[in-house]
Scaffold this motif. Structure first.
Motif, short mmCIF file in Angstrom:
data_model
loop_
_atom_site.label_atom_id
_atom_site.label_comp_id
_atom_site.label_asym_id
_atom_site.label_seq_id
_atom_site.Cartn_x
_atom_site.Cartn_y
_atom_site.Cartn_z
N ALA A 105 -8.08 -5.51 -3.03
CA ALA A 105 -8.74 -4.74 -2.18
C ALA A 105 -9.05 -3.06 -3.21
CB ALA A 105 -7.22 -4.08 -1.52
N SER A 106 -9.23 -1.89 -2.85
CA SER A 106 -9.86 -1.46 -3.95
C SER A 106 -7.98 -0.16 -3.64
CB SER A 106 -10.56 -0.16 -3.49
OG SER A 106 -10.71 0.83 -3.86
N THR A 107 -8.05 0.37 -4.68
CA THR A 107 -6.48 1.40 -4.39
C THR A 107 -6.73 2.30 -4.45
OG1 THR A 107 -6.54 1.45 -7.28
CG2 THR A 107 -5.17 -0.76 -5.82
N ARG A 108 -8.08 2.52 -4.27
CA ARG A 108 -8.71 4.37 -4.33
C ARG A 108 -8.64 4.25 -2.81
NH1 ARG A 108 -13.46 3.95 -9.35
NH2 ARG A 108 -11.54 3.43 -10.33
N GLY A 109 -9.41 5.43 -2.05
CA GLY A 109 -9.26 5.88 -0.63
C GLY A 109 -8.51 6.76 0.01
N LEU A 110 -8.39 7.21 0.38
CA LEU A 110 -7.02 7.38 1.91
C LEU A 110 -6.50 6.52 1.90
CD1 LEU A 110 -9.48 9.90 4.18
CD2 LEU A 110 -7.89 10.80 2.58
N TRP A 111 -7.44 5.07 2.53
CA TRP A 111 -5.73 4.44 3.07
C TRP A 111 -4.74 3.86 1.78
CZ3 TRP A 111 -3.70 -0.38 0.41
CH2 TRP A 111 -4.01 -0.43 -0.09
N THR A 112 -4.63 4.32 0.83
CA THR A 112 -3.31 4.60 -0.21
C THR A 112 -2.13 5.61 -0.27
OG1 THR A 112 -4.52 5.49 -1.89
CG2 THR A 112 -4.98 3.65 -2.12
N ALA A 113 -3.32 6.28 1.15
CA ALA A 113 -1.79 7.87 1.25
C ALA A 113 -0.52 7.18 1.41
CB ALA A 113 -2.01 7.89 2.58
N PRO A 114 -0.80 5.96 2.34
CA PRO A 114 1.31 5.43 2.81
C PRO A 114 1.78 4.88 1.59
CG PRO A 114 -0.86 4.89 4.47
CD PRO A 114 -1.36 5.77 2.70
N TYR A 115 1.55 4.07 0.29
CA TYR A 115 2.04 4.02 -0.26
C TYR A 115 2.23 5.00 -1.44
CZ TYR A 115 0.08 -1.10 1.21
OH TYR A 115 -0.38 -1.96 1.92
N ARG A 116 1.56 6.04 -1.97
CA ARG A 116 1.96 7.03 -2.15
C ARG A 116 3.09 7.25 -1.60
NH1 ARG A 116 -1.87 8.31 -5.63
NH2 ARG A 116 -4.09 7.41 -5.66
N VAL A 122 10.99 5.55 -2.50
CA VAL A 122 11.92 4.75 -2.65
C VAL A 122 13.21 5.18 -3.37
CG1 VAL A 122 11.65 2.43 -4.66
CG2 VAL A 122 9.94 3.05 -2.66
N PRO A 123 12.46 5.83 -4.46
CA PRO A 123 13.98 6.54 -5.02
C PRO A 123 15.15 7.45 -4.88
CG PRO A 123 11.80 7.46 -6.79
CD PRO A 123 11.45 6.66 -4.86
N ARG A 124 14.66 8.10 -3.92
CA ARG A 124 16.04 8.29 -2.90
C ARG A 124 16.81 7.73 -1.94
NH1 ARG A 124 11.40 12.68 0.79
NH2 ARG A 124 10.52 13.70 -2.10
N THR A 159 11.18 1.05 -10.76
CA THR A 159 10.29 1.25 -11.53
C THR A 159 8.83 1.21 -10.38
OG1 THR A 159 10.95 -0.40 -13.10
CG2 THR A 159 8.43 -0.46 -13.07
N LEU A 160 8.93 0.96 -9.20
CA LEU A 160 7.98 1.22 -8.69
C LEU A 160 7.16 2.11 -8.52
CD1 LEU A 160 7.94 -0.26 -4.62
CD2 LEU A 160 7.34 1.58 -5.20
N PRO A 161 7.51 3.65 -8.69
CA PRO A 161 6.92 4.88 -8.61
C PRO A 161 5.77 4.99 -10.02
CG PRO A 161 9.36 5.11 -7.95
CD PRO A 161 9.48 3.96 -8.77
N VAL A 167 -1.70 2.42 -10.71
CA VAL A 167 -2.49 1.58 -10.33
C VAL A 167 -2.98 2.03 -9.19
CG1 VAL A 167 -3.16 -0.68 -8.84
CG2 VAL A 167 -0.45 -0.46 -10.99
N LEU A 168 -2.40 2.46 -7.94
CA LEU A 168 -3.44 3.56 -7.14
C LEU A 168 -4.01 4.74 -7.90
CD1 LEU A 168 -0.76 3.94 -4.49
CD2 LEU A 168 -1.97 2.15 -4.66
N GLY A 169 -5.75 4.63 -7.10
CA GLY A 169 -6.62 5.38 -7.95
C GLY A 169 -6.86 5.10 -8.48
N ARG A 170 -6.66 3.15 -9.41
CA ARG A 170 -7.34 3.72 -10.19
C ARG A 170 -8.74 1.94 -10.40
NH1 ARG A 170 -5.19 3.96 -15.51
NH2 ARG A 170 -5.51 2.94 -17.43
#
Length: 243
Positions: A105-116, A122-124, A159-161, A167-170
């Motif tokens: 799956a492409s890691t670009r585009g609006l669909w990645t917003a939830p992953y960001r 996660v750090p919280r 390490t996730l963030p 990777v996201l956007g790349r």
């Protein structure tokens, strides 16, 4: 195929996991192929190492070299699949073939917003609480022998963030043009999100094909270890000899 001709195989794990993700595949394949599974930066035994795709590619290359059998088949799942695409771009001489599992799956585009958003949250959260939740989830969904090595190795939530942030956007299907070898896009039939671009990824490479594992989800090698292993074995046996 003789033992001397056997293709070396390097397995690269997904988000938050470690080399233990591949315990079933390593056990099933090691009598026929030279095999190794890596810990990416910030994961498993490399938990203290800062994440970067550059470091990830160096680790994969070192694993190929450690097998001392020439270019390898690299099997990458999810985050490990995208790291393997970067490895294919940077180290083409080390690659004989590529299996992308849950990483088409492409890691670009609006669909990645939830992953960001998830990466920021996660750090919280308490790492211990996240680990306990993951332990319960894996033990509820899968047999103990499938997931015990993963559970024992712990999780890399810290390490996730950084990993997702890089990777996201790349990556998109255009990354396939850097892969100098045959490609198997191996997805769980029910992993609709991460197989969303599989047709585009397959079209972007002259020697790529798609194979689905029936009823499997994103963690296809946990959902059906035998089917996943069989797909890897068949693809490895079909790869051309070096030279």
């Amino acid at each position: 195929m003789t033992a001397a001709d056997a293709v070396p195989i390097v397995f690269v794990h997904g988000t938050r996991f470690s080399a233990g993700q591949w315990s079933m595949q390593i056990a099933a394949l090691r009598d026929e192929f030279p095999v190794v599974a890596v810990d990416l930066p910030g994961h498993g035994e490399r938990s203290a190492q800062p994440w970067s795709l550059s470091a990830a590619t160096e680790i994969i290359a070192a694993a190929v070299d450690s097998l001392d059998r020439g270019p390898a088949l690299v099997v990458g799942h999810s985050l490990g699949g995208y790291a393997s695409l970067e490895f294919a771009r940077r180290c083409p001489e080390h690659l004989r073939g590529l299996i992308l599992a849950g990483a088409s799956a492409s890691t670009r585009g609006l669909w990645t917003a939830p992953y960001r958003w998830v990466a920021r949250q996660v750090p919280r959260m308490s790492a211990d609480r996240l680990a306990r939740w993951n332990d319960r989830l894996l033990r509820r969904l899968y047999p103990r022998e499938v997931v015990e090595a993963t559970i024992r190795s712990g999780y890399a939530f810290h390490t996730l963030p950084a990993a997702w942030g890089e990777v996201l956007g790349r990556f998109d299907a255009g990354a396939m043009r850097h892969v100098k070898g045959p490609v198997l896009i191996l997805n769980g039939e029910k992993d609709t999100l991460f197989r969303a671009g599989e047709a585009d990824f397959a079209r972007a490479h002259p020697h790529a094909r798609v194979e689905l594992i029936p009823r499997a989800r994103h963690l296809a090698n946990f959902d059906d270890p035998d089917a996943f292993t069989d797909a890897v074995r068949r693809f490895a046996r079909q790869l051309p000899a070096v030279g």
